[in-house]
Design a protein around this motif. Structure first.
Motif, PDB file in Angstrom:
ATOM      1  N   LEU A   1      43.227  48.923  42.188  1.00 36.02           N
ATOM      2  CA  LEU A   1      43.063  48.378  43.532  1.00 36.02           C
ATOM      3  C   LEU A   1      44.252  47.455  43.792  1.00 36.02           C
ATOM      4  O   LEU A   1      44.466  46.488  43.051  1.00 36.02           O
ATOM      5  CB  LEU A   1      41.755  47.593  43.646  1.00 36.02           C
ATOM      6  CG  LEU A   1      40.483  48.306  43.172  1.00 36.02           C
ATOM      7  CD1 LEU A   1      39.255  47.432  43.451  1.00 36.02           C
ATOM      8  CD2 LEU A   1      40.321  49.659  43.850  1.00 36.02           C
TER       9      LEU A   1
ATOM     10  N   LYS B   1      46.684  46.464  33.812  1.00 38.14           N
ATOM     11  CA  LYS B   1      45.790  45.341  33.513  1.00 38.14           C
ATOM     12  C   LYS B   1      45.766  44.382  34.696  1.00 38.14           C
ATOM     13  O   LYS B   1      46.785  44.110  35.329  1.00 38.14           O
ATOM     14  CB  LYS B   1      46.279  44.611  32.263  1.00 38.14           C
ATOM     15  CG  LYS B   1      45.346  43.502  31.818  1.00 38.14           C
ATOM     16  CD  LYS B   1      45.866  42.866  30.547  1.00 38.14           C
ATOM     17  CE  LYS B   1      44.980  41.720  30.119  1.00 38.14           C
ATOM     18  NZ  LYS B   1      45.517  41.055  28.924  1.00 38.14           N
ATOM     19  N   ALA B   2      44.606  43.867  34.983  1.00 42.27           N
ATOM     20  CA  ALA B   2      44.422  43.043  36.175  1.00 42.27           C
ATOM     21  C   ALA B   2      45.397  41.881  36.219  1.00 42.27           C
ATOM     22  O   ALA B   2      45.605  41.187  35.228  1.00 42.27           O
ATOM     23  CB  ALA B   2      43.002  42.516  36.204  1.00 42.27           C
TER      24      ALA B   2
ATOM     25  N   HIS C   1      45.280  39.902  39.157  1.00 42.13           N
ATOM     26  CA  HIS C   1      44.782  39.142  40.291  1.00 42.13           C
ATOM     27  C   HIS C   1      44.907  37.650  40.006  1.00 42.13           C
ATOM     28  O   HIS C   1      44.619  37.185  38.907  1.00 42.13           O
ATOM     29  CB  HIS C   1      43.319  39.506  40.537  1.00 42.13           C
ATOM     30  CG  HIS C   1      42.767  38.940  41.810  1.00 42.13           C
ATOM     31  ND1 HIS C   1      42.322  37.649  41.889  1.00 42.13           N
ATOM     32  CD2 HIS C   1      42.599  39.485  43.028  1.00 42.13           C
ATOM     33  CE1 HIS C   1      41.891  37.424  43.131  1.00 42.13           C
ATOM     34  NE2 HIS C   1      42.060  38.537  43.844  1.00 42.13           N
ATOM     35  N   LYS C   2      45.304  36.944  41.002  1.00 39.55           N
ATOM     36  CA  LYS C   2      45.417  35.498  40.835  1.00 39.55           C
ATOM     37  C   LYS C   2      44.028  34.907  40.678  1.00 39.55           C
ATOM     38  O   LYS C   2      43.062  35.405  41.241  1.00 39.55           O
ATOM     39  CB  LYS C   2      46.143  34.878  42.028  1.00 39.55           C
ATOM     40  CG  LYS C   2      47.605  35.294  42.105  1.00 39.55           C
ATOM     41  CD  LYS C   2      48.280  34.668  43.303  1.00 39.55           C
ATOM     42  CE  LYS C   2      49.744  35.100  43.362  1.00 39.55           C
ATOM     43  NZ  LYS C   2      50.423  34.566  44.571  1.00 39.55           N
ATOM     44  N   GLU C   3      43.966  33.839  39.965  1.00 36.51           N
ATOM     45  CA  GLU C   3      42.668  33.297  39.619  1.00 36.51           C
ATOM     46  C   GLU C   3      42.284  32.096  40.463  1.00 36.51           C
ATOM     47  O   GLU C   3      41.247  31.481  40.244  1.00 36.51           O
ATOM     48  CB  GLU C   3      42.671  32.912  38.135  1.00 36.51           C
ATOM     49  CG  GLU C   3      42.958  34.115  37.253  1.00 36.51           C
ATOM     50  CD  GLU C   3      43.341  33.709  35.838  1.00 36.51           C
ATOM     51  OE1 GLU C   3      43.432  32.492  35.597  1.00 36.51           O
ATOM     52  OE2 GLU C   3      43.563  34.598  35.009  1.00 36.51           O
TER      53      GLU C   3
ATOM     54  N   GLN D   1      43.720  44.859  40.743  1.00 39.54           N
ATOM     55  CA  GLN D   1      42.472  44.828  39.976  1.00 39.54           C
ATOM     56  C   GLN D   1      42.257  46.253  39.455  1.00 39.54           C
ATOM     57  O   GLN D   1      42.782  47.207  40.025  1.00 39.54           O
ATOM     58  CB  GLN D   1      41.276  44.418  40.841  1.00 39.54           C
ATOM     59  CG  GLN D   1      41.446  43.051  41.517  1.00 39.54           C
ATOM     60  CD  GLN D   1      40.273  42.712  42.416  1.00 39.54           C
ATOM     61  OE1 GLN D   1      39.146  42.629  41.960  1.00 39.54           O
ATOM     62  NE2 GLN D   1      40.568  42.519  43.705  1.00 39.54           N
ATOM     63  N   VAL D   2      41.521  46.383  38.397  1.00 37.55           N
ATOM     64  CA  VAL D   2      41.270  47.714  37.837  1.00 37.55           C
ATOM     65  C   VAL D   2      39.771  47.991  37.907  1.00 37.55           C
ATOM     66  O   VAL D   2      38.962  47.253  37.320  1.00 37.55           O
ATOM     67  CB  VAL D   2      41.768  47.828  36.381  1.00 37.55           C
ATOM     68  CG1 VAL D   2      41.533  49.255  35.861  1.00 37.55           C
ATOM     69  CG2 VAL D   2      43.238  47.455  36.303  1.00 37.55           C
ATOM     70  N   MET D   3      39.435  49.039  38.633  1.00 41.60           N
ATOM     71  CA  MET D   3      38.013  49.407  38.787  1.00 41.60           C
ATOM     72  C   MET D   3      37.687  50.546  37.827  1.00 41.60           C
ATOM     73  O   MET D   3      38.392  51.560  37.800  1.00 41.60           O
ATOM     74  CB  MET D   3      37.718  49.818  40.232  1.00 41.60           C
ATOM     75  CG  MET D   3      36.271  50.290  40.458  1.00 41.60           C
ATOM     76  SD  MET D   3      35.943  50.717  42.173  1.00 41.60           S
ATOM     77  CE  MET D   3      35.772  49.105  42.900  1.00 41.60           C
ATOM     78  N   HIS D   4      36.630  50.374  37.061  1.00 39.84           N
ATOM     79  CA  HIS D   4      36.159  51.414  36.136  1.00 39.84           C
ATOM     80  C   HIS D   4      34.868  51.987  36.713  1.00 39.84           C
ATOM     81  O   HIS D   4      33.840  51.303  36.758  1.00 39.84           O
ATOM     82  CB  HIS D   4      35.907  50.823  34.749  1.00 39.84           C
ATOM     83  CG  HIS D   4      37.098  50.075  34.211  1.00 39.84           C
ATOM     84  ND1 HIS D   4      38.191  50.691  33.661  1.00 39.84           N
ATOM     85  CD2 HIS D   4      37.373  48.749  34.196  1.00 39.84           C
ATOM     86  CE1 HIS D   4      39.086  49.787  33.290  1.00 39.84           C
ATOM     87  NE2 HIS D   4      38.615  48.587  33.618  1.00 39.84           N
TER      88      HIS D   4
ATOM     89  N   LYS E   1      41.122  31.705  43.357  1.00 36.34           N
ATOM     90  CA  LYS E   1      39.950  31.720  44.235  1.00 36.34           C
ATOM     91  C   LYS E   1      38.631  31.677  43.461  1.00 36.34           C
ATOM     92  O   LYS E   1      37.571  31.612  44.065  1.00 36.34           O
ATOM     93  CB  LYS E   1      39.979  32.973  45.113  1.00 36.34           C
ATOM     94  CG  LYS E   1      41.132  32.946  46.123  1.00 36.34           C
ATOM     95  CD  LYS E   1      41.119  34.181  46.985  1.00 36.34           C
ATOM     96  CE  LYS E   1      42.284  34.128  47.972  1.00 36.34           C
ATOM     97  NZ  LYS E   1      42.355  35.345  48.780  1.00 36.34           N
ATOM     98  N   THR E   2      38.672  31.767  42.204  1.00 43.90           N
ATOM     99  CA  THR E   2      37.434  31.808  41.431  1.00 43.90           C
ATOM    100  C   THR E   2      36.797  30.419  41.341  1.00 43.90           C
ATOM    101  O   THR E   2      37.514  29.466  41.142  1.00 43.90           O
ATOM    102  CB  THR E   2      37.714  32.331  40.017  1.00 43.90           C
ATOM    103  OG1 THR E   2      38.245  33.627  40.135  1.00 43.90           O
ATOM    104  CG2 THR E   2      36.440  32.361  39.199  1.00 43.90           C
TER     105      THR E   2
ATOM    106  N   VAL F   1      45.296  52.788  31.978  1.00 41.97           N
ATOM    107  CA  VAL F   1      44.476  51.607  32.270  1.00 41.97           C
ATOM    108  C   VAL F   1      45.139  50.334  31.745  1.00 41.97           C
ATOM    109  O   VAL F   1      45.233  49.323  32.438  1.00 41.97           O
ATOM    110  CB  VAL F   1      43.064  51.778  31.679  1.00 41.97           C
ATOM    111  CG1 VAL F   1      42.282  50.470  31.748  1.00 41.97           C
ATOM    112  CG2 VAL F   1      42.317  52.871  32.424  1.00 41.97           C
ATOM    113  N   ALA F   2      45.620  50.387  30.518  1.00 44.79           N
ATOM    114  CA  ALA F   2      46.237  49.195  29.934  1.00 44.79           C
ATOM    115  C   ALA F   2      47.465  48.768  30.725  1.00 44.79           C
ATOM    116  O   ALA F   2      47.747  47.575  30.893  1.00 44.79           O
ATOM    117  CB  ALA F   2      46.608  49.479  28.478  1.00 44.79           C
TER     118      ALA F   2
END
Lengths: 384, 67
Positions: free
Chosen positions: B6, B59-60, B62-64, B14-17, B66-67, B55-56
């Motif tokens: 994504l 690897k995601a 995404h900035k962190e 991001q990686v969607m499985h 917003k968590t 997949v490797a």
């Protein structure tokens, strides 16, 4: 049937069409009295009057005093009326044809194969509604527009000492076996269960040969129907009472036996079957669960239920998307993690990301900083 | 499993499985993302399916914040 006696033949001393008086025995014959007739008995007679009076047969009451016969004519040469007996007539004790036909089972009617029966009023025979055809098939016909039972096959065991467990009337079904022996293959058997007057109990047993052994297939026990082995119902069965027993086998259950989603969610019913497709609607059941092992920073679905995807949003962040959504975003998510010995991780739910169909899980180290666990463990409870 | 990358609007990924369901089928990124909150949905710019061996590589990132 009127009585018969041998060798009785007498003359007439007073004739006419009514009561006649008997004289003496005809030469070579016996008087009625000597033949054994006693006062008041009804005998079968035949009168022959050679002087033109004709002949008749019938039944008559013998009176010893005065020695008279009071006649009831069955058949006569006077249009079946009493003939005018003269003093030349002779009276003999003899059977009427109708009586012999009855004795030998010959029908007197024109109905083919009909069985004759004795008519106690006329002393003759009459056609019955029972037919035995050339193949020995028996048919009993009752012409009656009423609502009562009939024709009736009445089997009466006239026992002077009836008792419980006495076997009574039975209908047997016989055939031959492969060795040519007559074999009883099945029967309907009546049994006394309780002979106490006014509180009697009876049973009927249906029995048949099963693998060479005579076996009760079903019976009645009081008001109950008792099937000895398996009951095979090819259509729908309606049961208005309880079903009790060991187990129910089959392909499906339905109707009000099965708990609906609403009943599962109410969690109060104690008289419903919970099915595997609805058990999860109970508020105490997890609506989804997941264990995702993280290897090299990549989470994998290890085992799960009702999870359609997991998204590696970032290090220490995992988005779970579920298959069947909750009814709203208000539901409980429990998250935990699996770590190596000595490694401390804290997990949490990202409240801002909670939706009816997804949730984001988080995991931090003691720094604190987002960090992947060795494996995610999570589940959700709520209303779907 | 099927795997998707994504692409976030800020350039991270991001990686969607996608998990295989009981009936042997898979969902789609469109369906899955539609179940996310609007805030998370709005981060996504596009997606593409990748091979498992990739997949490797994705690897995601995404900035962190917003968590």
């Amino acid at each position: 049937m009127a009585r018969l006696y041998n060798l009785a033949r007498m003359t007439v001393t007073a004739g006419g069409t009514g009561v006649i008086s008997l004289g003496s025995p005809v030469t070579g014959y016996l008087s009625f009295n000597d033949a054994g007739v006693t006062n008041g008995l009804t005998i079968s007679y035949a009168i022959n009057d050679p002087n033109g009076g004709g002949s008749e047969v019938g039944t008559a009451v013998y009176t010893a005093v005065g020695t008279t016969l009071t006649r009831t004519v069955t058949t006569s040469t006077n249009a079946n009326n009493p003939i005018n007996v003269s003093l030349s007539a002779q009276v003999a004790i003899a059977p009427a044809a109708a009586e012999l036909n009855l004795l030998y089972g010959f029908a007197t009617s024109t109905t083919d194969n009909a069985v004759s029966r004795f008519n106690g009023t006329t002393g003759g025979t009459q056609n019955s509604g029972v037919i035995i055809d050339d193949s020995n098939n028996i048919t009993a016909t009752q012409v009656d527009a009423g609502a009562g039972a009939g024709p009736i096959l009445d089997l009466y065991r006239d026992s002077s000492s009836p008792a419980a467990a006495d076997q009574i009337g039975t209908v047997n079904y016989n055939g031959r076996d492969s060795a040519g022996n007559k074999e009883l293959y099945a029967r309907l058997l009546g049994v006394i269960q309780d002979a106490t007057s006014t509180t009697e109990d009876g049973s009927i047993f249906c029995q048949a040969i099963v693998a060479g052994v005579f076996t009760t297939i079903w019976s009645t026990q009081g008001a109950n129907f008792d099937v000895s082995a398996n009951a095979i119902v090819h259509g729908a069965a309606t049961v208005t009472g309880d079903i009790t027993g060991a187990q129910i086998n089959g392909t499906s259950v339905g109707g009000t036996w099965v708990a609906s989603q609403a009943e599962q969610e109410a969690a109060t019913a104690t008289d419903r079957i919970v099915t595997s497709g609805r058990q999860q609607f109970h508020p105490g059941s997890a609506k989804w669960w997941l264990k995702s092992v993280v290897s090299g920073g990549v989470p994998a679905q290890t085992v799960s239920y009702n999870v359609t995807s997991i998204t590696d949003t970032a290090t220490g962040r995992l988005t779970v998307t579920i298959g069947t959504d909750f009814s709203s975003s208000e539901w409980v998510c429990l998250v935990g993690c699996q770590t190596s010995s000595g490694t401390i991780r804290f997990t949490f739910v990202n409240g801002a990301s909670a939706a009816a169909g997804s949730v984001e899980l988080g995991c931090v180290s003691t720094v604190p900083a987002l960090a992947d666990p060795d494996a995610w463990h999570a589940c959700g409870f709520g209303d779907q | 499993m099927k795997h998707y990358v994504l692409h976030n609007k800020d350039g991270t990924v991001q990686v969607m499985h996608m998990l295989k369901q009981e009936d042997g089928t898979y969902s789609t990124p469109k369906i899955e993302v539609s179940k996310w909150t609007k805030e998370k949905r709005d981060e996504i710019a596009s997606w593409e399916e990748i091979e498992p061996k990739e997949v490797a590589k994705y690897k995601a990132t995404h900035k962190e914040a917003k968590t």
